[in-house]
Design an enzyme around this catalytic site. Structure first.
Site, mmCIF file in Angstrom:
data_model
loop_
_atom_site.group_PDB
_atom_site.id
_atom_site.type_symbol
_atom_site.label_atom_id
_atom_site.label_comp_id
_atom_site.label_asym_id
_atom_site.label_seq_id
_atom_site.Cartn_x
_atom_site.Cartn_y
_atom_site.Cartn_z
ATOM 1 N N CYS A 109 0.956 -1.219 -0.192
ATOM 2 C CA CYS A 109 -0.352 -0.110 -0.196
ATOM 3 C C CYS A 109 1.030 1.463 0.097
ATOM 4 O O CYS A 109 1.509 1.359 0.506
ATOM 5 C CB CYS A 109 -1.070 0.156 1.387
ATOM 6 S SG CYS A 109 -1.737 1.308 1.382
ATOM 7 N N CYS A 137 0.302 3.056 3.242
ATOM 8 C CA CYS A 137 0.628 3.067 5.452
ATOM 9 C C CYS A 137 1.668 1.510 4.535
ATOM 10 O O CYS A 137 2.219 1.246 5.814
ATOM 11 C CB CYS A 137 -0.451 2.409 6.053
ATOM 12 S SG CYS A 137 -1.571 0.847 5.150
ATOM 13 N N CYS A 150 -7.496 -1.719 1.184
ATOM 14 C CA CYS A 150 -6.375 -2.017 2.307
ATOM 15 C C CYS A 150 -6.703 -2.110 3.657
ATOM 16 O O CYS A 150 -7.354 -1.524 3.691
ATOM 17 C CB CYS A 150 -4.871 -1.302 2.194
ATOM 18 S SG CYS A 150 -3.720 -1.121 3.986
ATOM 19 N N CYS A 160 -5.068 0.829 6.181
ATOM 20 C CA CYS A 160 -5.888 1.995 6.552
ATOM 21 C C CYS A 160 -6.642 2.424 6.130
ATOM 22 O O CYS A 160 -7.613 2.941 5.735
ATOM 23 C CB CYS A 160 -4.277 3.146 4.902
ATOM 24 S SG CYS A 160 -4.459 2.556 4.260
ATOM 25 N N CYS A 181 -7.619 -5.940 -10.132
ATOM 26 C CA CYS A 181 -6.751 -5.132 -10.886
ATOM 27 C C CYS A 181 -7.656 -3.441 -9.976
ATOM 28 O O CYS A 181 -7.650 -3.414 -9.644
ATOM 29 C CB CYS A 181 -8.679 -4.743 -11.977
ATOM 30 S SG CYS A 181 -8.228 -3.617 -13.371
#
Length: 121
Positions: A34, A37, A83, A86, A109
């Site tokens: 991510c 984070c 995610c 976060c 995707c």
């Protein structure tokens, strides 16, 4: 610090333009994390070229959360992915992986600006 495009995708559920991500050409072994984070989301061994214009993966790590109950996504036959740490918007997962003959039948995707690539040691 996130770029304007990354912030827009991760926090406002925007979508980057197709075929603009540098990660489309990334072929090294490693992890995709991510951008907000640093949580590990995907491994390079599950990445494949879907030709759709966004980095595609056929499997996820535990850091990816699937959203349920979104009416617009149900109409589009997709599921939004975030995610788990976060809550950042990453992209969508589709059940069309059979087209590319991937083991899970799934195509995650993902917006490239929502990811950072970390090469394997």
């Amino acid at each position: 610090k996130l770029s304007k495009a990354a912030y827009s995708v991760l926090h406002d559920a925007a979508t980057e333009r197709p075929f603009t991500s540098e990660l489309l050409q990334e072929k090294r072994a490693g992890s995709y994390c991510c951008a907000a984070c640093g949580t590990k989301l995907f491994e390079s061994k599950t990445k494949f070229n879907s030709g759709t214009g966004w980095p595609s993966f056929y499997d996820k790590l535990p850091g990816v959360e699937l959203e349920t109950g979104n009416y617009m996504d149900m109409l589009a036959m997709r599921t939004e992915v975030h995610c788990v740490k976060c809550g950042g918007h990453l992209g969508h997962v589709f059940d069309d992986g059979i087209i590319w003959e991937v083991p899970t039948g799934k195509r995650y995707c993902i917006n490239g600006v929502a990811l950072n690539f970390v090469a394997a040691a």
